[in-house]
Write a protein that holds these residues in place. Structure first.
Motif, PDB file in Angstrom:
ATOM      1  N   ALA A  77     -34.831  46.834 -17.833  1.00  0.00           N
ATOM      2  CA  ALA A  77     -35.953  47.302 -17.018  1.00  0.00           C
ATOM      3  C   ALA A  77     -35.475  47.803 -15.658  1.00  0.00           C
ATOM      4  O   ALA A  77     -35.957  48.819 -15.150  1.00  0.00           O
ATOM      5  CB  ALA A  77     -36.975  46.181 -16.851  1.00  0.00           C
ATOM      6  N   ARG A  78     -34.526  47.123 -15.069  1.00  0.00           N
ATOM      7  CA  ARG A  78     -34.006  47.581 -13.777  1.00  0.00           C
ATOM      8  C   ARG A  78     -33.340  48.945 -13.910  1.00  0.00           C
ATOM      9  O   ARG A  78     -33.517  49.823 -13.053  1.00  0.00           O
ATOM     10  CB  ARG A  78     -33.009  46.557 -13.230  1.00  0.00           C
ATOM     11  N   SER A  82     -38.355  50.042 -14.218  1.00  0.00           N
ATOM     12  CA  SER A  82     -39.636  49.498 -14.654  1.00  0.00           C
ATOM     13  C   SER A  82     -39.629  47.982 -14.515  1.00  0.00           C
ATOM     14  O   SER A  82     -38.646  47.392 -14.051  1.00  0.00           O
ATOM     15  CB  SER A  82     -39.917  49.896 -16.105  1.00  0.00           C
ATOM     16  N   ARG A  83     -40.711  47.324 -14.934  1.00  0.00           N
ATOM     17  CA  ARG A  83     -40.802  45.876 -14.904  1.00  0.00           C
ATOM     18  C   ARG A  83     -40.554  45.314 -16.295  1.00  0.00           C
ATOM     19  O   ARG A  83     -41.056  45.860 -17.285  1.00  0.00           O
ATOM     20  CB  ARG A  83     -42.189  45.437 -14.426  1.00  0.00           C
TER      21      ARG A  83
END
Length: 331
Positions: A77-78, A82-83
């Motif tokens: 995600a990083r 994004s989360r």
């Protein structure tokens, strides 16, 4: 790339000449996301850990969790900006009930990279910092571990651990450090001004100066604590900051010696009151103030870690005998 702290907005010792007698040195580590190797000083990178040597684990009972984040999903995600998704906790047991919990490696420091790093037991010149990924007891306490090595001995190992053990879920995304390379820089530093950290008359003058700055320039004015004394972020040696707790006397639990500050770990490298410390290399020379900071997200929270409720983690060691247990203080 090196990192260079700008000159203080005002010459500290010109304003307060008495501070010359209290001047110290601290090494700012300036972590920035990168790809450190196991023989590098870093935050969040691979530890220099001989294969076959047991990885440190926490054997204490841990607080029951219901959901969390998969470490590899955090990393993905990083990378995508994004989360990560929240996942339910596997099974019904409390973390740690099925066996010891592996510590998470937070940082590794060599004295050859960070000359201000104090020596460890028996001349050890490499410090490795770990944190238990889960909390303990009703007060949600966190356990840390400091491991010392002689770098030359560790580097002679035939094989090294490539993939340290991880827990299946972390309670929070900010429990996983972002791999960061370091850019050590020594700077002058001055004690926190509160209670008996400095002579009372000098603290009174500092407080009066701060008040005069606010009266003339408003809420965003310079202050001694934010702009002149102790830089924010990860640093080695120097003076502890006491923004949350007020000054504390840290005494060794094994002898009467006052302990010295080995390391400060901080989740934020910059906030609204400390942007004057942002290195020149991270600034746009055309702009001023906070607006001049390039890549604010990376500069402000490069390691992605948090300590308590955005506090500083101070690691203290005993100067009389480095074999005595360290102390961990959130302030």
């Amino acid at each position: 790339m090196t990192r260079t702290t700008p000159a203080r907005p005002v010459p500290v010792e010109a304003v307060f000449p008495e501070l010359a007698a209290h001047r110290g040195r601290t090494t700012r580590l300036h972590p920035r996301p990168g790809r450190p190797g196991p023989r590098d000083s870093h935050v969040g990178g691979p530890m220099l850990w001989p294969d076959g040597e047991p990885w440190p684990v926490c054997r204490e009972p841990h607080r029951r969790e219901t959901e969390g984040y998969v470490p590899d999903e955090i990393r993905s995600a990083r990378a995508a900006g994004s989360r990560p998704p929240v996942r339910p906790w596997p099974g019904t047991t409390t973390p740690g009930e099925e066996g010891p919990v592996p510590f998470t490696g937070l940082a590794q420091l060599f004295r050859r990279d960070v000359p201000g790093l104090a020596a460890g037991p028996d001349g050890a010149d490499m410090a490795q910092l770990f944190r238990c990924p889960f909390t303990h007891g009703p007060h949600l306490e966190v356990r840390y571990r400091l491991h010392w090595r002689r770098a030359a001995e560790a580097e002679r190992a035939e094989r090294f651990l490539c993939a340290p053990p991880e827990v299946p879920l972390l309670r929070w995304e900010h429990d996983l450090p972002e791999p960061c390379v370091l850019h050590p820089e020594e700077v002058d530093t001055y004690p926190w001004a509160e209670d008996d950290t400095l002579p009372a008359s000098l603290i009174a003058r500092i407080d009066a100066w701060d008040d005069a700055q606010v009266a003339e320039y408003g809420p965003g004015a310079l202050s001694y604590q934010s702009d002149l004394s102790i830089p924010p972020g990860w640093r080695v040696g120097g003076f502890p900051s006491w923004a949350s707790t007020g000054p504390m006397a840290i005494v060794c639990t094994s002898c009467p010696a006052p302990m010295r500050l080995l390391l400060t770990a901080e989740g934020s490298e910059m906030d609204g009151g400390s942007h004057s410390w942002v290195p020149a290399e991270d600034r746009d020379s055309v702009l001023s103030g906070r607006d001049a900071v390039r890549n604010v997200g990376t500069v402000a929270r490069p390691t992605r870690l948090r300590f308590g409720r955005d506090r500083d983690l101070h690691v203290f060691t005993c100067p009389a005998d480095p074999r005595h247990p360290p102390r961990w203080v959130l302030s």
